[in-house]
Scaffold this motif. Structure first.
Motif, PDB file in Angstrom:
ATOM      1  N   TRP A  98       0.859  -1.184   0.000  1.00 31.16           N
ATOM      2  CA  TRP A  98       0.000   0.000   0.000  1.00 31.16           C
ATOM      3  C   TRP A  98       0.895   1.234   0.000  1.00 31.16           C
ATOM      4  O   TRP A  98       1.744   1.395   0.880  1.00 31.16           O
ATOM      5  CB  TRP A  98      -0.894   0.013   1.239  1.00 31.16           C
ATOM      6  CG  TRP A  98      -1.855  -1.135   1.320  1.00 31.16           C
ATOM      7  CD1 TRP A  98      -1.586  -2.400   1.719  1.00 31.16           C
ATOM      8  CD2 TRP A  98      -3.241  -1.105   0.998  1.00 31.16           C
ATOM      9  NE1 TRP A  98      -2.700  -3.195   1.672  1.00 31.16           N
ATOM     10  CE2 TRP A  98      -3.757  -2.415   1.231  1.00 31.16           C
ATOM     11  CE3 TRP A  98      -4.123  -0.119   0.538  1.00 31.16           C
ATOM     12  CZ2 TRP A  98      -5.086  -2.749   1.020  1.00 31.16           C
ATOM     13  CZ3 TRP A  98      -5.454  -0.460   0.330  1.00 31.16           C
ATOM     14  CH2 TRP A  98      -5.927  -1.749   0.556  1.00 31.16           C
ATOM     15  N   LEU A 110      -3.992   5.470   1.890  1.00 33.75           N
ATOM     16  CA  LEU A 110      -3.083   4.477   1.337  1.00 33.75           C
ATOM     17  C   LEU A 110      -3.772   3.812   0.161  1.00 33.75           C
ATOM     18  O   LEU A 110      -4.935   3.415   0.261  1.00 33.75           O
ATOM     19  CB  LEU A 110      -2.712   3.430   2.388  1.00 33.75           C
ATOM     20  CG  LEU A 110      -1.795   3.888   3.530  1.00 33.75           C
ATOM     21  CD1 LEU A 110      -1.523   2.730   4.474  1.00 33.75           C
ATOM     22  CD2 LEU A 110      -0.489   4.445   2.998  1.00 33.75           C
ATOM     23  N   ILE A 146      -5.575   6.625   5.983  1.00 34.75           N
ATOM     24  CA  ILE A 146      -4.287   6.389   6.620  1.00 34.75           C
ATOM     25  C   ILE A 146      -4.369   6.458   8.135  1.00 34.75           C
ATOM     26  O   ILE A 146      -3.446   6.037   8.840  1.00 34.75           O
ATOM     27  CB  ILE A 146      -3.240   7.392   6.084  1.00 34.75           C
ATOM     28  CG1 ILE A 146      -1.819   6.832   6.274  1.00 34.75           C
ATOM     29  CG2 ILE A 146      -3.393   8.748   6.761  1.00 34.75           C
ATOM     30  CD1 ILE A 146      -0.756   7.643   5.565  1.00 34.75           C
ATOM     31  N   ILE A 201      -3.289   0.766  10.937  1.00 32.78           N
ATOM     32  CA  ILE A 201      -2.186   1.401  10.199  1.00 32.78           C
ATOM     33  C   ILE A 201      -1.301   2.187  11.153  1.00 32.78           C
ATOM     34  O   ILE A 201      -0.065   2.148  11.067  1.00 32.78           O
ATOM     35  CB  ILE A 201      -2.748   2.295   9.081  1.00 32.78           C
ATOM     36  CG1 ILE A 201      -3.505   1.429   8.058  1.00 32.78           C
ATOM     37  CG2 ILE A 201      -1.631   3.069   8.392  1.00 32.78           C
ATOM     38  CD1 ILE A 201      -4.150   2.219   6.946  1.00 32.78           C
ATOM     39  N   ASN A 202      -1.909   2.914  12.081  1.00 31.19           N
ATOM     40  CA  ASN A 202      -1.120   3.651  13.075  1.00 31.19           C
ATOM     41  C   ASN A 202      -0.290   2.696  13.922  1.00 31.19           C
ATOM     42  O   ASN A 202       0.844   3.015  14.309  1.00 31.19           O
ATOM     43  CB  ASN A 202      -2.037   4.480  13.967  1.00 31.19           C
ATOM     44  CG  ASN A 202      -2.686   5.625  13.199  1.00 31.19           C
ATOM     45  OD1 ASN A 202      -2.109   6.136  12.239  1.00 31.19           O
ATOM     46  ND2 ASN A 202      -3.881   6.019  13.609  1.00 31.19           N
ATOM     47  N   PHE A 261       2.654   1.626  11.686  1.00 33.42           N
ATOM     48  CA  PHE A 261       3.565   2.743  11.443  1.00 33.42           C
ATOM     49  C   PHE A 261       4.298   3.179  12.713  1.00 33.42           C
ATOM     50  O   PHE A 261       5.315   3.866  12.642  1.00 33.42           O
ATOM     51  CB  PHE A 261       2.802   3.921  10.874  1.00 33.42           C
ATOM     52  CG  PHE A 261       2.454   3.772   9.411  1.00 33.42           C
ATOM     53  CD1 PHE A 261       2.864   2.650   8.711  1.00 33.42           C
ATOM     54  CD2 PHE A 261       1.719   4.744   8.745  1.00 33.42           C
ATOM     55  CE1 PHE A 261       2.545   2.497   7.371  1.00 33.42           C
ATOM     56  CE2 PHE A 261       1.398   4.598   7.405  1.00 33.42           C
ATOM     57  CZ  PHE A 261       1.820   3.466   6.724  1.00 33.42           C
ATOM     58  N   SER A 312      -8.908  -7.135   8.854  1.00 38.84           N
ATOM     59  CA  SER A 312      -8.676  -5.689   8.802  1.00 38.84           C
ATOM     60  C   SER A 312      -8.765  -5.211   7.356  1.00 38.84           C
ATOM     61  O   SER A 312      -8.566  -5.989   6.407  1.00 38.84           O
ATOM     62  CB  SER A 312      -7.299  -5.360   9.389  1.00 38.84           C
ATOM     63  OG  SER A 312      -6.283  -5.966   8.604  1.00 38.84           O
ATOM     64  N   VAL A 345      -6.831  -3.518   5.411  1.00 42.58           N
ATOM     65  CA  VAL A 345      -5.644  -3.667   4.556  1.00 42.58           C
ATOM     66  C   VAL A 345      -5.338  -5.122   4.258  1.00 42.58           C
ATOM     67  O   VAL A 345      -4.475  -5.414   3.413  1.00 42.58           O
ATOM     68  CB  VAL A 345      -4.422  -2.992   5.224  1.00 42.58           C
ATOM     69  CG1 VAL A 345      -4.611  -1.494   5.306  1.00 42.58           C
ATOM     70  CG2 VAL A 345      -4.168  -3.577   6.598  1.00 42.58           C
ATOM     71  N   ALA A 382       2.041  -7.295   8.980  1.00 44.49           N
ATOM     72  CA  ALA A 382       2.248  -6.053   8.225  1.00 44.49           C
ATOM     73  C   ALA A 382       3.492  -5.368   8.758  1.00 44.49           C
ATOM     74  O   ALA A 382       3.807  -5.453   9.949  1.00 44.49           O
ATOM     75  CB  ALA A 382       1.029  -5.138   8.347  1.00 44.49           C
ATOM     76  N   ARG A 416       6.026  -1.659   8.050  1.00 44.97           N
ATOM     77  CA  ARG A 416       6.145  -0.376   7.353  1.00 44.97           C
ATOM     78  C   ARG A 416       7.407  -0.360   6.492  1.00 44.97           C
ATOM     79  O   ARG A 416       8.416  -1.005   6.816  1.00 44.97           O
ATOM     80  CB  ARG A 416       6.183   0.782   8.339  1.00 44.97           C
ATOM     81  CG  ARG A 416       7.482   0.869   9.138  1.00 44.97           C
ATOM     82  CD  ARG A 416       7.444   1.958  10.173  1.00 44.97           C
ATOM     83  NE  ARG A 416       8.769   2.180  10.772  1.00 44.97           N
ATOM     84  CZ  ARG A 416       9.003   2.994  11.783  1.00 44.97           C
ATOM     85  NH1 ARG A 416       7.997   3.673  12.330  1.00 44.97           N
ATOM     86  NH2 ARG A 416      10.224   3.152  12.261  1.00 44.97           N
ATOM     87  N   LEU A 460       3.004   0.499   3.274  1.00 47.99           N
ATOM     88  CA  LEU A 460       2.586  -0.609   4.134  1.00 47.99           C
ATOM     89  C   LEU A 460       2.670  -1.896   3.330  1.00 47.99           C
ATOM     90  O   LEU A 460       2.056  -2.014   2.267  1.00 47.99           O
ATOM     91  CB  LEU A 460       1.158  -0.394   4.639  1.00 47.99           C
ATOM     92  CG  LEU A 460       0.648  -1.443   5.636  1.00 47.99           C
ATOM     93  CD1 LEU A 460       1.390  -1.316   6.944  1.00 47.99           C
ATOM     94  CD2 LEU A 460      -0.850  -1.269   5.852  1.00 47.99           C
TER      95      LEU A 460
END
Length: 736
Positions: free
Chosen positions: A183, A192, A210, A215-216, A219, A231, A233, A250, A252, A276
């Protein structure tokens, strides 16, 4: 009281079959007992590290005695002697003693044997741990091998799309993934976008916000994070109820952010922009993510970040290179155009110089001849005005040519030794007639420590001083003018960007020309050194001028490693022109100076001097002949090189040759004339008539054997001085 019976129970009659079996059994027992010690002896001999050899020896003795007892017992099945009974008794006693000793010794060594067993178990456990560590090492080596393979594949190209696609393919093959996706952040940085997938099943337009918590979470750390297969993603394949979704991780991927990227600068890495990467194990399987696999994913993510950074730098470098190449092409085109323009300008100036000097030569020569005749005062004033205007026009032509050579860098200083004090006096002698007419007193102040003989370009230095002093006279209606010359000291006032550094062989000459004229506005001073430009305060004086004098003077001063500036407090308060130039210190004495012309050239008699003039232009040829005839010379004129070579003879003392036209044909005739008169002691003097007296022209004339160069246009006084100098010194290069 009971009666004691001393009778003996009758002996059981022996069974022949039982006796036979006991006999055979005792025999084999004895054989077995005797073979066991032999085996123990062999074991002790071969085992060099066994710690209980004496125990084995004792145990072997016990077995031997047991075997001996069974062996002796063979003779007790029948009637036997007392000796057999004694031997049997002795063997049993020894067997009993050895058996007890062995039993007691075993009680002593059993704890040691148990501790040995404990150490054996400990070693087995350690061996198992080592096996597990070796397995981890092998796993890490395998992971490292996969990382190297992935790194090689990823970094084998610097195209970012190829890098990302290769990463997904290699990860999917190495880890046996069902799906792998990347992503990428959008331009706005708020979403993303699904940009790359392993199976190519989803459009790239699919986006997620995002700011999602998952995602947070990813990241926020550099480690690989397990996320829910449900999820947003991770929804990269159709969901079917009969399948159990595999585990998903996942990680980063840092992205390089280029900020004000330049060729010589390293780009800045922004830690706020990430891509991602999502990796999925096969569905409906019990497989889980192992630690070494997560480490592999993290390492690959870092390698992808490095490869992407290199790709971004390369892309920006390629763009910068393409831009630089375009600029270089444009600069090369501009350079060629400028060179073409310069060549065209130089060719134009050369042609115009020749074409303009020919009529100027006629005007000045004929006017100077006319001035020698008897004229009325009104006619004389007219002739003098023509001569003055012609001289100004000739000066303008020289200024334009000098400026052209200064701008294209072809003008070079002609260094030589000259008398500096005499140069200042000559300048004043040239300026005084005009100053007297305007009633402007001029004073000359030479510092006591000013060297008399110096090394430099006398002609250019005189031109600078004449321009500055001439401007002071030209733009002053009243007051006085002072010229001061001194040696510049390091503590003398100068512009901040100019530093005087004298040496043992050089010094800096400072010349100050101060007038009490109309003055200049301070804001107009920078415009004074711009060519073809005059300030408003100067333009309103109606004093004429082309606006080239100071521009050329500034370039000459810069060529002499100096500086020039003008100071004025305002209109009506006068101004001071100051310049510094670098000159060499000469060791010549005052007596070594040779005057350039005779003291009274007007009284030199040229009667009977035979002169040959070669000029293709009829007007110029006629004018030059008129000047020489007026001086009393016998003149022969020719119009071509061949005619000149045919007509010239040993009677001709001087030959004037026009070399204004391009090419070397006119110079070759000089060599042929010298070859014609090589045996004569008194060689014919050859002088070139030209419209250009720069250094290349002078060197060319010297290389072809010419004795002097004369610049057109030529006046009567100039021709008189030239002939005098040429006949006296047989060389005329100092007149240039």
């Amino acid at each position: 009281m009971m009666e004691v019976c001393n009778c003996i129970e009758p002996q059981w009659p022996a069974d022949e079959l039982l006796m036979k079996y006991q006999y055979i059994s005792d025999f084999f027992i004895a054989v077995a007992y005797f073979s066991i010690p032999l085996e123990l002896i062999y074991f002790v001999k071969k085992s060099a590290v066994f710690p209980y050899r004496w125990v084995l020896v004792q145990f072997g003795a016990f077995i031997v005695l047991c075997g001996a007892t069974h062996l002796i017992n063979l003779w007790t099945f029948t009637t036997h002697s007392r000796t057999v009974a004694l031997v049997m008794t002795t063997a049993k006693v020894l067997t009993a003693v050895v058996s007890c000793a062995t039993a007691l010794m075993l009680v002593h060594i059993i704890p040691d044997l148990l501790s040995v067993k404990t150490r054996e178990l400990f070693l087995k456990n350690k061996a198992a741990e080592l096996d597990r560590e070796m397995g981890l090492i092998r796993t890490q080596e395998e992971t490292g091998r996969h990382v190297r393979m992935l790194t090689h594949e990823i970094r084998s190209t610097l195209d970012r799309h190829t890098i990302l696609k290769t990463t997904l393919v290699e990860l999917g093959r190495t880890l046996a993934l069902e799906e792998c996706a990347l992503w990428m952040p959008t331009r706005t940085g708020l979403e993303l976008q699904l940009s790359y997938t392993l199976r190519q099943q989803h459009p790239v337009e699919y986006t997620v916000p995002i700011q999602l918590p998952v995602i947070n979470q990813v990241f926020g750390t550099s480690r690989a994070v397990k996320i829910s297969p449900n999820s947003p993603v991770a929804r990269l394949r159709p969901v079917s109820g009969k399948y159990l979704l595999g585990e998903v991780v996942a990680v980063r991927v840092p992205l390089l952010h280029l900020s004000n990227f330049q060729i010589n600068d390293w780009p800045e890495l922004s830690t706020k922009r990430y891509a991602l990467m999502v990796l999925m194990l096969p569905s409906d399987s019990a497989r889980q993510w192992h630690v070494h696999e997560l480490e592999l994913v993290e390492v690959v993510a870092d390698q992808v970040a490095v490869a992407l950074s290199h790709a971004a730098i390369l892309e920006e470098s390629m763009r910068a290179r393409d831009l630089l190449m375009e600029q270089n092409v444009a600069l090369d085109i501009a350079r060629r155009e400028a060179e073409t323009a310069i060549r065209a300008r130089n060719d134009f100036l050369a042609v115009m110089n020749h074409e303009m000097r020919t009529p100027m030569h006629a005007i000045i020569a004929l006017s100077s001849l006319l001035q020698e005749t008897e004229l009325t005062p009104e006619q004389r004033l007219m002739v003098e005005t023509v001569l003055k205007s012609s001289s100004l026009l000739a000066t303008l032509m020289n200024d334009v040519l000098d400026l052209s050579r200064l701008e294209d860098g072809s003008l070079q200083l002609e260094l030589g030794t000259f008398n500096l004090h005499t140069l200042f006096r000559e300048v004043l002698n040239l300026i005084k007639p005009i100053a007297v007419i305007k009633k402007l007193p001029i004073t000359l102040n030479l510092a006591p420590d000013l060297p008399e003989f110096v090394v430099g370009d006398e002609k250019r230095l005189m031109q600078i001083i004449l321009n500055i002093v001439g401007n002071a006279v030209k733009f002053s209606k009243q007051g006085s003018i002072s010229v001061t010359a001194l040696v510049t000291k390091s503590d003398n006032r100068a512009p901040p960007d100019f530093f005087v550094v004298p040496t043992g062989s050089h010094f800096y000459l400072r010349v100050k020309v101060k007038d009490l004229g109309a003055g200049i506005n301070p804001q107009d001073i920078p415009k004074l050194f711009t060519k073809f430009a005059q300030t408003q305060s100067l333009a309103t004086r109606s004093s004429g001028g082309s606006g080239l004098g100071l521009a050329i003077s500034k370039r000459f001063v810069n060529l002499m490693e100096g500086n020039i500036w003008i100071e004025s407090e305002g209109v009506g308060k006068g101004c001071t022109a100051i310049f510094d130039v670098k000159l060499g210190i000469s060791n010549e004495s005052k007596q070594s100076g040779i005057p350039k012309v005779p003291a009274n050239p007007q009284h030199v008699n040229f009667a009977g001097l035979k002169v040959l003039v070669m000029d293709e232009n009829g007007v110029s040829r006629m004018v030059t002949k008129g000047l020489l005839v007026h001086l009393g010379c016998e003149v022969t004129t020719v119009s071509s090189n061949e005619e000149c070579l045919r007509v010239v003879s040993h009677e001709h003392r001087v030959v004037f040759m026009d070399v204004c036209t391009p090419g070397a044909e006119n110079y070759q005739i000089a060599l042929r004339i010298h070859e014609k008169f090589t045996k004569r002691h008194q060689m014919t003097l050859l002088a070139a008539l030209t419209g250009n007296t720069d250094k290349p022209t002078k060197e060319k004339c010297m290389s072809f054997g010419l004795d002097g160069v004369l610049l057109k246009p030529v006046s009567l006084d100039n021709m008189r001085n030239v002939l005098s100098d040429l006949l006296e010194h047989r060389v005329l290069y100092e007149a240039m």
